[in-house]
Design a protein around this motif. Structure first.
Motif, PDB file in Angstrom:
ATOM      1  N   GLY A   1       1.045  -1.502   0.163  1.00 29.29           N
ATOM      2  CA  GLY A   1       0.439  -0.080   0.129  1.00 29.29           C
ATOM      3  C   GLY A   1       0.837   1.373   0.028  1.00 29.29           C
ATOM      4  O   GLY A   1       2.341   1.367   0.080  1.00 29.29           O
TER       5      GLY A   1
ATOM      6  N   ALA B   1      -6.718   6.344  -6.235  1.00 29.79           N
ATOM      7  CA  ALA B   1      -6.743   4.768  -5.685  1.00 29.79           C
ATOM      8  C   ALA B   1      -7.990   4.228  -6.980  1.00 29.79           C
ATOM      9  O   ALA B   1      -7.630   3.106  -7.790  1.00 29.79           O
ATOM     10  CB  ALA B   1      -7.686   4.421  -4.877  1.00 29.79           C
TER      11      ALA B   1
ATOM     12  N   HIS C   1      -6.533   1.008  -9.344  1.00 30.68           N
ATOM     13  CA  HIS C   1      -6.991  -0.105  -9.703  1.00 30.68           C
ATOM     14  C   HIS C   1      -7.768  -0.455 -10.935  1.00 30.68           C
ATOM     15  O   HIS C   1      -7.537  -1.809 -10.890  1.00 30.68           O
ATOM     16  CB  HIS C   1      -8.682   0.138  -8.775  1.00 30.68           C
ATOM     17  CG  HIS C   1      -9.783  -1.022  -8.582  1.00 30.68           C
ATOM     18  ND1 HIS C   1      -8.222  -1.854  -8.446  1.00 30.68           N
ATOM     19  CD2 HIS C   1     -10.366  -1.009  -9.078  1.00 30.68           C
ATOM     20  CE1 HIS C   1     -10.266  -3.146  -8.947  1.00 30.68           C
ATOM     21  NE2 HIS C   1     -11.324  -2.385  -8.350  1.00 30.68           N
TER      22      HIS C   1
ATOM     23  N   GLU D   1      -3.331  -6.343  -5.653  1.00 32.93           N
ATOM     24  CA  GLU D   1      -4.097  -5.679  -4.394  1.00 32.93           C
ATOM     25  C   GLU D   1      -2.853  -4.282  -3.506  1.00 32.93           C
ATOM     26  O   GLU D   1      -2.042  -4.826  -4.072  1.00 32.93           O
ATOM     27  CB  GLU D   1      -4.341  -6.225  -3.628  1.00 32.93           C
ATOM     28  CG  GLU D   1      -5.428  -7.291  -3.904  1.00 32.93           C
ATOM     29  CD  GLU D   1      -7.122  -6.750  -4.157  1.00 32.93           C
ATOM     30  OE1 GLU D   1      -7.246  -5.782  -3.535  1.00 32.93           O
ATOM     31  OE2 GLU D   1      -7.465  -6.837  -4.673  1.00 32.93           O
TER      32      GLU D   1
ATOM     33  N   TYR E   1      -3.289  -0.458  -0.828  1.00 33.77           N
ATOM     34  CA  TYR E   1      -4.552   0.252  -0.087  1.00 33.77           C
ATOM     35  C   TYR E   1      -3.661   1.857  -0.608  1.00 33.77           C
ATOM     36  O   TYR E   1      -2.628   1.536  -0.378  1.00 33.77           O
ATOM     37  CB  TYR E   1      -5.085   0.114   0.748  1.00 33.77           C
ATOM     38  CG  TYR E   1      -3.888   0.173   1.638  1.00 33.77           C
ATOM     39  CD1 TYR E   1      -3.940   0.764   2.663  1.00 33.77           C
ATOM     40  CD2 TYR E   1      -3.518  -1.386   2.237  1.00 33.77           C
ATOM     41  CE1 TYR E   1      -2.344   0.487   3.990  1.00 33.77           C
ATOM     42  CE2 TYR E   1      -2.348  -1.453   3.549  1.00 33.77           C
ATOM     43  CZ  TYR E   1      -1.695  -0.718   3.678  1.00 33.77           C
ATOM     44  OH  TYR E   1      -0.281  -0.611   5.088  1.00 33.77           O
TER      45      TYR E   1
ATOM     46  N   SER F   1      -4.194   5.412   2.376  1.00 38.03           N
ATOM     47  CA  SER F   1      -4.389   5.447   3.758  1.00 38.03           C
ATOM     48  C   SER F   1      -4.531   7.130   4.014  1.00 38.03           C
ATOM     49  O   SER F   1      -3.272   7.614   3.032  1.00 38.03           O
ATOM     50  CB  SER F   1      -2.982   5.193   4.999  1.00 38.03           C
ATOM     51  OG  SER F   1      -1.607   5.107   4.791  1.00 38.03           O
TER      52      SER F   1
ATOM     53  N   HIS G   1     -12.125  -1.154   0.631  1.00 37.67           N
ATOM     54  CA  HIS G   1     -10.798  -1.546   0.820  1.00 37.67           C
ATOM     55  C   HIS G   1      -9.304  -1.070   0.420  1.00 37.67           C
ATOM     56  O   HIS G   1      -8.864  -1.032   0.883  1.00 37.67           O
ATOM     57  CB  HIS G   1     -10.733  -3.869   1.082  1.00 37.67           C
ATOM     58  CG  HIS G   1      -9.538  -3.865  -0.409  1.00 37.67           C
ATOM     59  ND1 HIS G   1     -11.648  -4.188  -1.291  1.00 37.67           N
ATOM     60  CD2 HIS G   1      -9.548  -3.810  -1.527  1.00 37.67           C
ATOM     61  CE1 HIS G   1     -11.619  -4.149  -2.345  1.00 37.67           C
ATOM     62  NE2 HIS G   1      -9.945  -4.486  -2.455  1.00 37.67           N
ATOM     63  N   PHE G   2      -9.657  -0.076  -0.588  1.00 34.21           N
ATOM     64  CA  PHE G   2      -8.641   0.596  -1.509  1.00 34.21           C
ATOM     65  C   PHE G   2      -8.703   1.555  -0.472  1.00 34.21           C
ATOM     66  O   PHE G   2      -7.219   2.467  -0.672  1.00 34.21           O
ATOM     67  CB  PHE G   2      -8.994   0.666  -2.875  1.00 34.21           C
ATOM     68  CG  PHE G   2      -8.880  -0.246  -3.475  1.00 34.21           C
ATOM     69  CD1 PHE G   2      -7.941  -0.795  -4.011  1.00 34.21           C
ATOM     70  CD2 PHE G   2      -9.645  -0.896  -4.203  1.00 34.21           C
ATOM     71  CE1 PHE G   2      -7.937  -2.229  -4.826  1.00 34.21           C
ATOM     72  CE2 PHE G   2      -9.221  -2.319  -5.086  1.00 34.21           C
ATOM     73  CZ  PHE G   2      -8.484  -2.788  -5.352  1.00 34.21           C
TER      74      PHE G   2
ATOM     75  N   ARG H   1      -7.651   3.449   2.839  1.00 28.03           N
ATOM     76  CA  ARG H   1      -7.975   3.486   5.123  1.00 28.03           C
ATOM     77  C   ARG H   1      -7.581   4.597   5.045  1.00 28.03           C
ATOM     78  O   ARG H   1      -6.942   5.861   5.103  1.00 28.03           O
ATOM     79  CB  ARG H   1      -6.978   2.490   5.648  1.00 28.03           C
ATOM     80  CG  ARG H   1      -6.647   1.009   4.138  1.00 28.03           C
ATOM     81  CD  ARG H   1      -5.684  -0.081   5.283  1.00 28.03           C
ATOM     82  NE  ARG H   1      -6.028  -1.214   4.641  1.00 28.03           N
ATOM     83  CZ  ARG H   1      -5.369  -2.326   5.198  1.00 28.03           C
ATOM     84  NH1 ARG H   1      -4.291  -2.244   5.718  1.00 28.03           N
ATOM     85  NH2 ARG H   1      -5.647  -4.075   4.230  1.00 28.03           N
TER      86      ARG H   1
ATOM     87  N   ILE I   1     -14.036   0.418   5.182  1.00 28.08           N
ATOM     88  CA  ILE I   1     -12.689   1.606   5.627  1.00 28.08           C
ATOM     89  C   ILE I   1     -12.591   0.467   7.358  1.00 28.08           C
ATOM     90  O   ILE I   1     -12.237   0.672   7.996  1.00 28.08           O
ATOM     91  CB  ILE I   1     -13.194   2.770   5.493  1.00 28.08           C
ATOM     92  CG1 ILE I   1     -13.875   3.262   4.190  1.00 28.08           C
ATOM     93  CG2 ILE I   1     -11.599   2.811   6.111  1.00 28.08           C
ATOM     94  CD1 ILE I   1     -14.369   4.560   4.213  1.00 28.08           C
TER      95      ILE I   1
END
Length: 733
Positions: A509, A554, A558, A564, A566, A568, A597-598, A600, A627
């Motif tokens: 991430g 994001a 994607h 995968e 993320y 934050s 979920h992408f 945080r 989240i």
């Protein structure tokens, strides 16, 4: 002055109990609650002129009984008798000061008010500035008052004149007998107003500040829980605030405007009488005395803060100006310094818990400051959540810093108000006297600049003024003005620092970190402009801009990559206190059609601890959105382990200050090991910040830390460069 309606409202509950729409009939088997009332504790409990038991605490407990469906009966008498009946069990509940000595025989509920005592003297008599000056004095006190017990513990040798209530005490003092009265602030001023006494005023600092709460005999948890629940309901539906304002609010205080109007009337009357009745010297003398008393009272109000009772902005400015003049005359003998104090999370408390709690916090901080300093110091409220301390006879920066650190450490302790732990903390700017200072404004300006540097410095909450802060302050003023246009001109951009799995080297991430592409100053790091935006609407707007760009980035990544990951996003005090975090994120997820979920959210301990209960509801909403939540800078705030297990967080981030120069068998090593053990036991993930060496990475990995970020892997970078790393998916080599 209370309105007729407000006076009649309590009578309705006494004479027409069946008319209360909220009161539910209690079961026949339910025993009434027996409340013990002090018959002479105005305006909290006493018999009114019509012979009826009345007062703030009486009305409050009646309303609690009504809302909880329990009948309340009253017994009354002198305070010493009522306290004895509570101990023996013939009375269920009383209201009294929450003090350690009383917890030996009573359990206390949530506080319903805060009280302090004051020293009252006759106008024109010698002021009493400290408790030591009470030695040898004749002091008028209400029988059984807490101040009697307190003065004995302080070793004060004085003669106590016991009276029935504050009214009798004030009449006795006004008649010229004895030296002073010690009683509560509210009760004493209430008595002066009702008796219309003009020759009595307060002297010195408030003493013996304490919470006032309902108390039951040890072990009587059933009634204590009922009282706490009822009090909470009255606060929630607004009834408590109505009762509080009716008895203790601004309407019961003598207003400055009224005093000024009265002074003008008296002065005009004096002029007319002087012209019409030259020979009436006795009347002229009486009027002059009245004017002198009113002038003295006006002077007190002009020099003291109305909320806290400590000195105000005007008084401390004059005191600093005089100290500068003395210093210029005797530089080696009159050295002094000043401290500028700003509360760190007061706005968050005010916005989330309300102004009533905010006022209680300000009062509590004022008493803490008075308790933290000695007789060399003058403490004043500058305004809002800012305070100034003038420290006399201090030789150098080291001695001034000692006072500043004592205050900062004292204010780190949480306050328990309305059943909630409230963490405030403070930033302190310090400046020593110098011959270059010609005015109080110059010293206060430099102390204020030092305070803002302390607020921006995570390593310490105290900073001494340095000359280069002048240039920095001018630069900050320019940046503050330029920022108003920065969002509209899209000058704010996100940089992204990658986060890796420490063992496998896999990219998991990014942390979004804002930068300002200033048209003249170039790319600015957050540390150069975020501190000047604190406590302003701009901070919230900045947070929303960062979130929008992070969500858009994001979404783009994607669509372009199968890996995968993320992103934050850090949340500020102001954005969290605004209360719309979940609503805004929900809107962004829908707008960009982005799975939750992408994204945080990173929130610091200190932001959450400022309002743990209100903040928890926001975090629960975020969790329901899908989240995940990270606790940022873990270990640097006021960690509350009692709440940590209930916070719906998935990960903690170990602050860079513990990771820097990490080596085996050092203090930082033991701290990191303890944090990782705690996170493992609570089934929380861990991310280490600020990793700069291979040795730090290996040590963290051996201790069980799964993830990390820092300059060892990569510095924060533009979105395009970060996307290239995302395509590689892991560390090279």
């Amino acid at each position: 002055m209370r309105t007729v309606a407000s006076l009649l409202l309590p009578l309705a509950f006494v004479f027409l109990p069946g008319c209360s729409q909220r009161a539910l009939a209690a079961p026949e088997s339910a025993l009434p609650i027996i409340y013990g009332a002090d018959e002479a504790f105005r305006p909290y409990e006493w018999f009114s002129e019509d012979g009826r038991l009345d007062g703030f605490q009486i009305e409050l407990v009646r309303e609690i009984g009504a809302v909880m469906g329990r009948r309340v009966t009253f017994v009354s008498g002198p305070w010493s008798t009522i306290r004895g009946r509570l101990i023996e069990g013939s009375v269920d509940v009383v209201s009294m000061f929450d003090q350690p000595v009383r917890r030996e025989y009573a359990d206390f509920g949530d506080p319903h008010s805060v009280l302090a005592s004051e020293i009252f003297i006759r106008v024109g008599s010698k002021p009493i500035h400290s408790l030591e000056e009470l030695n040898g004095k004749e002091v008028i006190q209400q029988a059984g008052a807490l101040s009697t017990e307190y003065l004995r513990t302080q070793g004060i040798k004085y003669t106590s004149i016991q009276v029935r209530d504050q009214f009798e005490a004030m009449r006795l003092l006004a008649s010229g007998k004895h030296d002073c009265v010690i009683t509560t602030q509210v009760g004493g001023r209430y008595a002066l107003q009702k008796l219309k006494l003009q020759n009595i005023t307060t002297s010195g600092k408030p003493i013996l500040a304490s919470n006032v709460a309902f108390a039951v005999k040890k072990g009587n948890t059933e009634i204590l829980n009922l009282l706490n629940e009822g009090l909470a309901k009255l606060k929630a539906n607004g009834t408590y605030e109505i009762i509080y304002q009716r008895w203790l609010g601004e309407g019961n205080r003598i207003q400055l405007g009224e005093m000024r109007q009265m002074q003008r009337v008296l002065l005009l009357s004096l002029g007319v009488l002087a012209l019409l009745i030259i020979g009436a010297l006795v009347w002229v003398k009486m009027l002059r005395r009245a004017v002198a008393a009113k002038t003295f009272e006006l002077q007190y109000l002009a020099e003291h803060d109305s909320l806290t009772g400590i000195y105000n902005r005007h008084y401390i400015t004059v005191a600093i100006r005089e100290a500068i003049q003395e210093f210029h005359a005797h530089p080696t003998q009159r050295a002094f310094g000043i401290l500028f104090i700003d509360l760190d999370r007061f706005k968050l408390v005010n916005d989330s818990l309300g102004h009533h709690i905010g006022d209680l916090v300000i009062k509590a901080v004022a008493f803490e400051l008075l308790a933290s300093v000695d007789n060399r110091c003058l403490v004043a409220r500058w305004g809002g959540d800012e305070f100034v301390v003038l420290v006399k006879s201090v030789p150098d920066n080291a001695a001034l810093l000692k006072v500043a650190h004592k205050i900062a450490d004292k204010l780190k302790t949480p306050y328990t108000l309305s059943g909630k732990d409230i963490f405030i903390g403070a930033s302190v700017g310090a400046v020593m006297a110098s011959l270059r200072y010609q005015s109080a404004d110059q010293m206060l300006r430099d102390a204020d600049n030092a305070m803002y540097r302390a607020k921006a410095d995570k390593r310490t909450s105290v900073r001494v003024f340095e000359q280069q802060m002048h240039e920095l302050a001018a630069r900050n003023l320019r940046l503050s003005s330029d920022f108003q246009k920065a969002i509209a001109r899209t000058e704010l951009v996100n940089f992204y620092q990658p986060i890796y799995h420490l063992k496998s080297g896999q990219l998991v991430g990014f942390e979004a970190l804002v930068r300002w592409q200033h048209p003249e100053l170039g790319l600015l790091a957050p540390g150069s402009f975020l501190p000047i935006l604190e406590k302003t609407e701009a901070m919230r707007l900045l947070g929303e801009a960062v979130m929008r760009e992070a969500a858009a980035t994001a979404k783009r990544w994607h669509e372009n990559h199968t890996s995968e990951f993320y992103v934050s996003i850090n949340v500020s005090d102001e954005q969290f206190a605004f209360g719309n975090l979940a609503e805004m994120l929900r809107s962004l997820l829908e707008e960009f059609n982005l799975p939750a979920h992408f994204l945080r959210i990173e929130i610091t301990e200190t932001v959450l601890m400022a309002d743990i209960f209100g903040g928890m509801s926001q975090l629960d909403e975020l969790k329901r959105l899908g989240i995940r939540i990270l606790i940022d800078d873990f270990g640097t705030g006021f960690s509350s382990l009692s709440h940590l297990a209930t916070i719906p967080a998935e990960t903690i981030k170990i602050d860079r200050s513990f990771v820097h120069s990490l080596a085996a068998n050092t203090k930082n090593y033991e701290i990191v090991r303890t944090i990782l053990s705690l996170s493992s036991n609570l089934h929380l993930g861990a991310v280490a910040e600020g990793i700069e060496t291979i040795e730090e990475r290996e040590l963290l990995s051996s201790l069980g830390c799964e993830f990390g970020q820092g300059y060892l892997f990569a510095a924060p970078m533009p979105a395009a460069d970060a996307e290239i790393l995302l395509g590689m998916n892991r560390l090279s080599g």
